[in-house]
Design a protein around this motif. Sequence first.
Motif, PDB file in Angstrom:
ATOM      1  N   ARG A 170       0.844  -1.196   0.000  1.00  0.00           N
ATOM      2  CA  ARG A 170       0.000   0.000   0.000  1.00  0.00           C
ATOM      3  C   ARG A 170       0.876   1.241   0.000  1.00  0.00           C
ATOM      4  O   ARG A 170       1.821   1.339   0.787  1.00  0.00           O
ATOM      5  CB  ARG A 170      -0.901   0.012   1.225  1.00  0.00           C
ATOM      6  CG  ARG A 170      -1.814   1.224   1.225  1.00  0.00           C
ATOM      7  CD  ARG A 170      -2.981   1.047   2.155  1.00  0.00           C
ATOM      8  NE  ARG A 170      -3.825   2.240   2.032  1.00  0.00           N
ATOM      9  CZ  ARG A 170      -4.290   2.927   3.057  1.00  0.00           C
ATOM     10  NH1 ARG A 170      -4.031   2.533   4.280  1.00  0.00           N
ATOM     11  NH2 ARG A 170      -5.020   3.999   2.871  1.00  0.00           N
ATOM     12  N   THR A 171       0.558   2.171  -0.874  1.00  0.00           N
ATOM     13  CA  THR A 171       1.226   3.465  -0.928  1.00  0.00           C
ATOM     14  C   THR A 171       0.135   4.533  -0.831  1.00  0.00           C
ATOM     15  O   THR A 171      -0.891   4.422  -1.485  1.00  0.00           O
ATOM     16  CB  THR A 171       1.996   3.637  -2.256  1.00  0.00           C
ATOM     17  OG1 THR A 171       2.900   2.549  -2.409  1.00  0.00           O
ATOM     18  CG2 THR A 171       2.782   4.938  -2.272  1.00  0.00           C
ATOM     19  N   PHE A 172       0.365   5.540   0.013  1.00  0.00           N
ATOM     20  CA  PHE A 172      -0.642   6.583   0.144  1.00  0.00           C
ATOM     21  C   PHE A 172       0.015   7.912   0.502  1.00  0.00           C
ATOM     22  O   PHE A 172       1.163   7.961   0.910  1.00  0.00           O
ATOM     23  CB  PHE A 172      -1.714   6.199   1.175  1.00  0.00           C
ATOM     24  CG  PHE A 172      -1.202   5.904   2.559  1.00  0.00           C
ATOM     25  CD1 PHE A 172      -1.239   6.865   3.551  1.00  0.00           C
ATOM     26  CD2 PHE A 172      -0.691   4.645   2.868  1.00  0.00           C
ATOM     27  CE1 PHE A 172      -0.783   6.585   4.829  1.00  0.00           C
ATOM     28  CE2 PHE A 172      -0.242   4.349   4.138  1.00  0.00           C
ATOM     29  CZ  PHE A 172      -0.287   5.324   5.127  1.00  0.00           C
ATOM     30  N   ILE A 173      -0.751   8.983   0.321  1.00  0.00           N
ATOM     31  CA  ILE A 173      -0.286  10.346   0.592  1.00  0.00           C
ATOM     32  C   ILE A 173      -0.946  10.847   1.867  1.00  0.00           C
ATOM     33  O   ILE A 173      -2.113  10.551   2.125  1.00  0.00           O
ATOM     34  CB  ILE A 173      -0.639  11.275  -0.582  1.00  0.00           C
ATOM     35  CG1 ILE A 173       0.096  10.822  -1.840  1.00  0.00           C
ATOM     36  CG2 ILE A 173      -0.298  12.724  -0.264  1.00  0.00           C
ATOM     37  CD1 ILE A 173      -0.341  11.535  -3.093  1.00  0.00           C
ATOM     38  N   GLY A 174      -0.197  11.606   2.663  1.00  0.00           N
ATOM     39  CA  GLY A 174      -0.736  12.161   3.894  1.00  0.00           C
ATOM     40  C   GLY A 174      -0.413  13.632   4.015  1.00  0.00           C
ATOM     41  O   GLY A 174       0.212  14.222   3.137  1.00  0.00           O
ATOM     42  N   ILE A 175      -0.816  14.209   5.129  1.00  0.00           N
ATOM     43  CA  ILE A 175      -0.540  15.628   5.389  1.00  0.00           C
ATOM     44  C   ILE A 175       0.124  15.789   6.746  1.00  0.00           C
ATOM     45  O   ILE A 175      -0.121  16.760   7.455  1.00  0.00           O
ATOM     46  CB  ILE A 175      -1.828  16.479   5.295  1.00  0.00           C
ATOM     47  CG1 ILE A 175      -2.916  15.909   6.220  1.00  0.00           C
ATOM     48  CG2 ILE A 175      -2.323  16.571   3.869  1.00  0.00           C
ATOM     49  CD1 ILE A 175      -4.105  16.821   6.410  1.00  0.00           C
ATOM     50  N   ASP A 176       0.958  14.831   7.098  1.00  0.00           N
ATOM     51  CA  ASP A 176       1.653  14.900   8.377  1.00  0.00           C
ATOM     52  C   ASP A 176       2.598  16.098   8.388  1.00  0.00           C
ATOM     53  O   ASP A 176       3.094  16.525   7.354  1.00  0.00           O
ATOM     54  CB  ASP A 176       2.427  13.603   8.625  1.00  0.00           C
ATOM     55  CG  ASP A 176       1.475  12.410   8.716  1.00  0.00           C
ATOM     56  OD1 ASP A 176       0.529  12.495   9.510  1.00  0.00           O
ATOM     57  OD2 ASP A 176       1.680  11.428   7.997  1.00  0.00           O
ATOM     58  N   ASP A 177       2.849  16.641   9.585  1.00  0.00           N
ATOM     59  CA  ASP A 177       3.647  17.858   9.683  1.00  0.00           C
ATOM     60  C   ASP A 177       5.110  17.616  10.049  1.00  0.00           C
ATOM     61  O   ASP A 177       5.880  18.558  10.143  1.00  0.00           O
ATOM     62  CB  ASP A 177       3.009  18.835  10.670  1.00  0.00           C
ATOM     63  CG  ASP A 177       2.863  18.247  12.060  1.00  0.00           C
ATOM     64  OD1 ASP A 177       3.093  17.033  12.240  1.00  0.00           O
ATOM     65  OD2 ASP A 177       2.514  19.010  12.981  1.00  0.00           O
ATOM     66  N   LYS A 178       5.501  16.361  10.255  1.00  0.00           N
ATOM     67  CA  LYS A 178       6.887  16.028  10.587  1.00  0.00           C
ATOM     68  C   LYS A 178       7.195  14.636  10.047  1.00  0.00           C
ATOM     69  O   LYS A 178       6.289  13.820   9.873  1.00  0.00           O
ATOM     70  CB  LYS A 178       7.112  15.992  12.091  1.00  0.00           C
ATOM     71  CG  LYS A 178       6.939  17.281  12.810  1.00  0.00           C
ATOM     72  CD  LYS A 178       7.244  17.084  14.275  1.00  0.00           C
ATOM     73  CE  LYS A 178       6.319  17.948  15.097  1.00  0.00           C
ATOM     74  NZ  LYS A 178       6.310  17.616  16.484  1.00  0.00           N
ATOM     75  N   SER A 179       8.459  14.358   9.867  1.00  0.00           N
ATOM     76  CA  SER A 179       8.828  13.034   9.355  1.00  0.00           C
ATOM     77  C   SER A 179       8.548  11.937  10.379  1.00  0.00           C
ATOM     78  O   SER A 179       8.139  10.832  10.008  1.00  0.00           O
ATOM     79  CB  SER A 179      10.291  13.014   8.921  1.00  0.00           C
ATOM     80  OG  SER A 179      11.140  13.283  10.009  1.00  0.00           O
ATOM     81  N   THR A 180       8.721  12.230  11.675  1.00  0.00           N
ATOM     82  CA  THR A 180       8.444  11.204  12.686  1.00  0.00           C
ATOM     83  C   THR A 180       6.946  10.885  12.745  1.00  0.00           C
ATOM     84  O   THR A 180       6.559   9.736  12.942  1.00  0.00           O
ATOM     85  CB  THR A 180       8.936  11.623  14.082  1.00  0.00           C
ATOM     86  OG1 THR A 180       8.417  12.920  14.393  1.00  0.00           O
ATOM     87  CG2 THR A 180      10.440  11.644  14.147  1.00  0.00           C
ATOM     88  N   LYS A 181       6.123  11.885  12.559  1.00  0.00           N
ATOM     89  CA  LYS A 181       4.668  11.676  12.510  1.00  0.00           C
ATOM     90  C   LYS A 181       4.314  10.824  11.288  1.00  0.00           C
ATOM     91  O   LYS A 181       3.475   9.924  11.368  1.00  0.00           O
ATOM     92  CB  LYS A 181       3.948  13.025  12.453  1.00  0.00           C
ATOM     93  CG  LYS A 181       2.469  12.961  12.226  1.00  0.00           C
ATOM     94  CD  LYS A 181       1.719  12.569  13.457  1.00  0.00           C
ATOM     95  CE  LYS A 181       0.213  12.713  13.209  1.00  0.00           C
ATOM     96  NZ  LYS A 181      -0.549  11.777  13.990  1.00  0.00           N
ATOM     97  N   ALA A 182       4.965  11.084  10.167  1.00  0.00           N
ATOM     98  CA  ALA A 182       4.712  10.314   8.951  1.00  0.00           C
ATOM     99  C   ALA A 182       5.093   8.845   9.146  1.00  0.00           C
ATOM    100  O   ALA A 182       4.354   7.944   8.743  1.00  0.00           O
ATOM    101  CB  ALA A 182       5.480  10.915   7.778  1.00  0.00           C
TER     102      ALA A 182
END
Length: 129
Positions: free
Chosen positions: A31-43
């Motif tokens: 699975r590949t998806f796009i997000g709107i996380d605000d930091k790399s650790t959150k991602a």
Amino acid sequence: MIKIYSDSSYKNGISTHHYYVMKGNKQIKRRTFIGIDDKSTKAEATTIIKALQMVMKKGWDNVTVYTDSLVTVFGVKNGRFKNEDYRYIAHLLKVTNSKIQWKRRTHFRIKKADTECRKMMQTKLRRVI
């Protein structure tokens, strides 16, 4: 034994996520998806959460999740639960009787997940600009 390899990328307010599932030497899901996380650790945490939610939905247990995010693995394993993502990951791991482990960024399966994130990031950034 089921293993999940995960990675994410973050740039300019956009995050891309990828995980894939191996059963033995055979890839059975990705699975590949796009997000709107605000930091790399959150991602990184988001990718692991989505993977573990899929594990729970499938009814699997005793899964090992591999990530190159040492911060996330440390936070989950050492109870750094001021971060709600780490608390949720720990909960999902307990419910599914699974574990999380760190792998170097250079591990060939982690590199594969990273490559998918980068491909998606390039596509997304071209659309934004």
